[in-house]
Enzyme design. Structure first.
Site, PDB file in Angstrom:
ATOM      1  CG  ASP A  32      -2.161   0.811   1.073  1.00 22.35           C
ATOM      2  OD1 ASP A  32      -3.260   0.226   1.141  1.00 22.35           O
ATOM      3  OD2 ASP A  32      -2.046   2.035   0.855  1.00 22.35           O
ATOM      4  N   PRO A  88     -14.015   4.948  -5.268  1.00 27.17           N
ATOM      5  CG  PRO A  88     -12.933   6.921  -4.684  1.00 27.17           C
ATOM      6  CD  PRO A  88     -12.673   5.524  -5.139  1.00 27.17           C
ATOM      7  CB  THR A 127     -16.906  -2.983  -6.468  1.00 25.74           C
ATOM      8  OG1 THR A 127     -16.905  -3.937  -5.427  1.00 25.74           O
ATOM      9  CG2 THR A 127     -18.223  -3.035  -7.193  1.00 25.74           C
ATOM     10  CB  ALA A 214     -24.470  -9.449  -5.800  1.00 18.70           C
ATOM     11  CG  ASN A 215     -22.874  -5.004  -3.350  1.00 18.21           C
ATOM     12  OD1 ASN A 215     -23.093  -5.902  -2.527  1.00 18.21           O
ATOM     13  ND2 ASN A 215     -21.685  -4.493  -3.518  1.00 18.21           N
ATOM     14  CB  CYS A 267     -20.596  -2.008  -1.109  1.00 18.67           C
ATOM     15  SG  CYS A 267     -18.928  -2.588  -0.906  1.00 18.67           S
ATOM     16  CE  LYS A 330     -21.582  -5.100   8.277  1.00 18.85           C
ATOM     17  NZ  LYS A 330     -21.713  -6.176   7.326  1.00 18.85           N
ATOM     18  NE  ARG A 337     -15.344   2.604   3.998  1.00 20.99           N
ATOM     19  CZ  ARG A 337     -14.615   1.746   3.279  1.00 20.99           C
ATOM     20  NH1 ARG A 337     -14.036   2.149   2.167  1.00 20.99           N
ATOM     21  NH2 ARG A 337     -14.473   0.505   3.669  1.00 20.99           N
TER      22      ARG A 337
HETATM   23  C1  UDX Z   1     -22.260  -5.438   1.473  1.00 19.49           C
HETATM   24  C2  UDX Z   1     -22.608  -6.803   0.879  1.00 19.49           C
HETATM   25  O1  UDX Z   1     -23.396  -7.550   1.826  1.00 19.49           O
HETATM   26  C3  UDX Z   1     -21.342  -7.568   0.524  1.00 19.49           C
HETATM   27  O2  UDX Z   1     -21.678  -8.791  -0.124  1.00 19.49           O
HETATM   28  C4  UDX Z   1     -20.495  -6.719  -0.405  1.00 19.49           C
HETATM   29  O3  UDX Z   1     -19.289  -7.379  -0.716  1.00 19.49           O
HETATM   30  C5  UDX Z   1     -20.203  -5.369   0.220  1.00 19.49           C
HETATM   31  O4  UDX Z   1     -21.425  -4.715   0.586  1.00 19.49           O
HETATM   32  P1  UDX Z   1     -21.451  -4.570   3.850  1.00 19.49           P
HETATM   33  O5  UDX Z   1     -21.513  -3.201   3.272  1.00 19.49           O
HETATM   34  O6  UDX Z   1     -20.259  -4.962   4.643  1.00 19.49           O
HETATM   35  O7  UDX Z   1     -21.584  -5.662   2.702  1.00 19.49           O
HETATM   36  O8  UDX Z   1     -22.690  -4.734   4.818  1.00 19.49           O
HETATM   37  P2  UDX Z   1     -24.113  -5.453   4.835  1.00 19.49           P
HETATM   38  O9  UDX Z   1     -24.126  -6.437   5.921  1.00 19.49           O
HETATM   39  O10 UDX Z   1     -24.548  -5.909   3.508  1.00 19.49           O
HETATM   40  O11 UDX Z   1     -25.045  -4.249   5.318  1.00 19.49           O
HETATM   41  C6  UDX Z   1     -25.175  -3.062   4.559  1.00 19.49           C
HETATM   42  C7  UDX Z   1     -26.129  -2.109   5.233  1.00 19.49           C
HETATM   43  O12 UDX Z   1     -27.467  -2.568   5.146  1.00 19.49           O
HETATM   44  C8  UDX Z   1     -25.857  -1.895   6.722  1.00 19.49           C
HETATM   45  O13 UDX Z   1     -26.010  -0.528   7.030  1.00 19.49           O
HETATM   46  C9  UDX Z   1     -26.921  -2.731   7.393  1.00 19.49           C
HETATM   47  O14 UDX Z   1     -27.235  -2.269   8.681  1.00 19.49           O
HETATM   48  C10 UDX Z   1     -28.072  -2.549   6.431  1.00 19.49           C
HETATM   49  N1  UDX Z   1     -29.063  -3.639   6.480  1.00 19.49           N
HETATM   50  C11 UDX Z   1     -28.703  -4.915   6.156  1.00 19.49           C
HETATM   51  C12 UDX Z   1     -30.374  -3.350   6.806  1.00 19.49           C
HETATM   52  O15 UDX Z   1     -30.729  -2.196   7.084  1.00 19.49           O
HETATM   53  N2  UDX Z   1     -31.296  -4.364   6.803  1.00 19.49           N
HETATM   54  C13 UDX Z   1     -30.973  -5.649   6.468  1.00 19.49           C
HETATM   55  O16 UDX Z   1     -31.865  -6.508   6.468  1.00 19.49           O
HETATM   56  C14 UDX Z   1     -29.630  -5.935   6.137  1.00 19.49           C
HETATM   57  P1  ADP Z   2     -11.647  -1.308   0.104  1.00 19.17           P
HETATM   58  O1  ADP Z   2     -12.767  -1.103   1.080  1.00 19.17           O
HETATM   59  O2  ADP Z   2     -12.142  -1.508  -1.314  1.00 19.17           O
HETATM   60  O3  ADP Z   2     -10.653  -2.342   0.504  1.00 19.17           O
HETATM   61  P2  ADP Z   2     -10.005   0.868   1.088  1.00 19.17           P
HETATM   62  O4  ADP Z   2     -10.188   2.307   0.773  1.00 19.17           O
HETATM   63  O5  ADP Z   2     -10.246   0.355   2.460  1.00 19.17           O
HETATM   64  O6  ADP Z   2     -10.875   0.084   0.007  1.00 19.17           O
HETATM   65  O7  ADP Z   2      -8.517   0.440   0.707  1.00 19.17           O
HETATM   66  C1  ADP Z   2      -7.880   0.719  -0.495  1.00 19.17           C
HETATM   67  C2  ADP Z   2      -6.392   0.882  -0.223  1.00 19.17           C
HETATM   68  O8  ADP Z   2      -5.708   0.993  -1.474  1.00 19.17           O
HETATM   69  C3  ADP Z   2      -6.013   2.140   0.562  1.00 19.17           C
HETATM   70  O9  ADP Z   2      -5.304   1.764   1.730  1.00 19.17           O
HETATM   71  C4  ADP Z   2      -5.121   2.940  -0.405  1.00 19.17           C
HETATM   72  O10 ADP Z   2      -4.039   3.596   0.247  1.00 19.17           O
HETATM   73  C5  ADP Z   2      -4.596   1.868  -1.331  1.00 19.17           C
HETATM   74  N1  ADP Z   2      -4.183   2.349  -2.647  1.00 19.17           N
HETATM   75  C6  ADP Z   2      -4.854   3.138  -3.502  1.00 19.17           C
HETATM   76  N2  ADP Z   2      -4.160   3.336  -4.648  1.00 19.17           N
HETATM   77  C7  ADP Z   2      -3.002   2.638  -4.529  1.00 19.17           C
HETATM   78  C8  ADP Z   2      -1.856   2.417  -5.388  1.00 19.17           C
HETATM   79  N3  ADP Z   2      -1.797   2.954  -6.604  1.00 19.17           N
HETATM   80  N4  ADP Z   2      -0.869   1.651  -4.915  1.00 19.17           N
HETATM   81  C9  ADP Z   2      -0.938   1.084  -3.682  1.00 19.17           C
HETATM   82  N5  ADP Z   2      -1.994   1.242  -2.846  1.00 19.17           N
HETATM   83  C10 ADP Z   2      -3.011   2.004  -3.244  1.00 19.17           C
END
Ligand code: UDX
Ligand code: ADP
Length: 452
Positions: A32, A88, A127, A214-215, A267, A330, A337
């Protein structure tokens, strides 16, 4: 075999730790640009909180799992390169607010092209919009025409808080790619611990699009039940009962039907907006509008919740102390985020409320930065749920941390000005019990609010 993962974030860190754990003969290095992050991965306090992660990292670190800021040498010596950098939402120019900002992906591809000395398999795990593999391939080819780069799509479906079990027993592993040999190389790594029939191989574009889809489907279920929660409040139906009843239909299924103050996380919103942008790009405006509605309902749900608080508390919360329980998007994560808590807190601060905020995992600095404020009379960060609630006019539950269920509500109620309010944005506590204690208690989609 050597693997290098570019990006030591929520996706790269846990995924590589699992590969290192299951494949002791493969050396896995996570690199990183962010030195502080790498330092944290090499320390006792990892930069992300995931149950079970500490143990795996402690076992493999220094054996076949390494965290390093030296990017080029690690790219050079690796056979497989995972790209796990952030994507992002763009904040400027074409597609601002919707399209994915692919600058980090592009810069990785350029770096790989400029330093690689041998053939590589390049795996996109971040993603990304469908057809990004094409851009990566072109950058790699243009930068280094003498080498062979096989670009694969291998989206990550892990959810935060359950990353380790999700990685250990994934519903499926998806690998998209054109080169059968490269696909097989990657598939055989996962096959060390994932049953073969769960390792799906598709074409590149299906794999890329499946992650966004899926998301979008998961988020759409939450927005659907949240839309119904508004109707439940108007009609005295109970949203959890409705969710239970429809979830027993095997065609619908019970998961992701929990009404809440709104979904957050890095996500869902980003990926749906990305999907919307893609639909628009291809002139599919009706499809774009359909998916955009999922985000609109989520915003509506967050705002509806803040308005409910203000309206119920006699249309004014100015100078009233309000306890905010939970700030993470959650439970079981310190990630904030897109957390609904940010919107709700900002709405309440806009109404001049005084907030006492407690979250078991989120740091004080993170909360203040997300709200764009300094600690002051208006915003106090507390060390316990009890401290936050003591003497407050209202308790507002925004994250479903288990410890909130186990509070001594009678004791808290005694310290609060009356009427003491409780707003449950996660339907975590039993409202009947809360009302018996004396709270004017309200939950999402649980009938009409209490009389005021
Ligand atoms: C999600 C997807 O589940 C995962 O497969 C993908 O790779 C990344 O995005 P994540 O963001 O970690 O994962 O959390 P998730 O458990 O999916 O919850 C997302 C949000 O939905 C949270 O704020 C959670 O509180 C909310 N949620 C979830 C609800 O409000 N109701 C539900 O029934 C389920
Ligand atoms: P995710 O949730 O998708 O894993 P994050 O923002 O948590 O995303 O992590 C992405 C990481 O990638 C950060 O720590 C950032 O510093 C790193 N990063 C971004 N661009 C580069 C790059 N060109 N080389 C090495 N690391 C990088």
């Amino acid at each position: 075999m050597n693997i290098c993962c570019i990006g030591a974030g929520y996706v790269g860190g846990p995924t590589m730790a699992m590969i290192a754990n299951k494949c002791p003969d493969i050396a896995v290095t996570v690199v990183d640009l962010n030195e502080e992050r790498i330092r944290a991965w090499n320390s006792d306090v990892l930069p992300i909180h995931e149950p079970g992660l500490n143990e795996i990292v402690a076992q493999r670190r220094g054996e076949n799992l390494f965290f390093d800021t030296e990017i080029d040498a690690n790219i050079r010596k690796s056979d497989i390169l995972f790209i796990c950098v952030g994507t992002p939402t763009k904040t400027f120019g074409l597609g601002a607010g919707r399209a994915a900002d692919l600058r980090y992906i592009e810069s990785c591809a350029r770096r790989i092209a400029s330093v690689a000395e041998g053939n590589k398999i390049v795996v996109e795990k971040s993603t990304i919009p469908v057809r990004t593999a094409n851009s990566i391939q072109r950058i790699l080819k243009a930068g280094n025409p003498d080498l062979k780069f096989d670009v694969l799509s291998n989206p990550e479906f892990l959810a935060e808080g359950t990353a380790i079990p999700d990685l250990l027993e994934p519903d499926r592993v998806l690998i998209g790619g054109e080169s059968e040999e490269a696909v097989e190389t990657l598939a055989s790594i996962y096959a060390r611990w994932v049953p073969r029939d769960r390792v799906l191989t598709t074409n590149l574009w299906s794999s890329e699009l499946s992650k966004l889809t899926a998301n979008a489907f998961l988020a759409q279920r939450i927005s659907s039940i949240n839309a119904i929660s508004a109707l439940c409040e108007a009609t005295n139906a109970e949203v959890d009962e409705v969710a239970h009843a429809i979830g027993m239909d095997s065609r619908i299924g019970p998961k992701f039907l929990k009404a809440s103050v709104g979904f957050g996380g890095s996500c869902f919103q980003k990926d749906i907006l990305n999907l919307v942008y893609l639909c628009e790009h291809y002139g599919l405006n009706e499809a774009a509008e359909y998916w955009e509605q999922v985000v609109k309902i989520n915003n509506y749900q967050k705002r509806r919740f803040s308005s409910r608080i203000v309206e119920t508390m006699f249309n004014t919360v100015a100078k009233k102390k309000i306890a905010i329980w939970g700030f993470a998007f959650k439970k079981d994560t310190d990630d904030t985020r897109e957390s609904a808590a940010i919107t709700v807190c900002q709405d309440l601060l806009g109404e001049q409320a005084h907030l006492s905020i407690y979250d078991p995992q989120v740091s004080k600095g993170r909360i203040l930065e997300d709200l764009g404020v300094e600690e002051s009379e208006e915003v106090e960060i507390c060390q316990s749920a009890e401290e936050a609630a003591s003497g407050a006019h209202a308790i507002v539950i925004l994250t479903e941390w288990d410890e909130f269920k186990e509070q001594d509500f009678e004791k808290l109620h005694a310290t609060m000005p009356k009427p003491a309010f409780l707003f449950d944005g996660r339907n975590l506590v039993n409202l009947t019990e809360m009302r018996a204690i004396g709270f004017e208690a309200w939950g999402v989609g649980q009938g009409s609010p209490p009389a005021v």
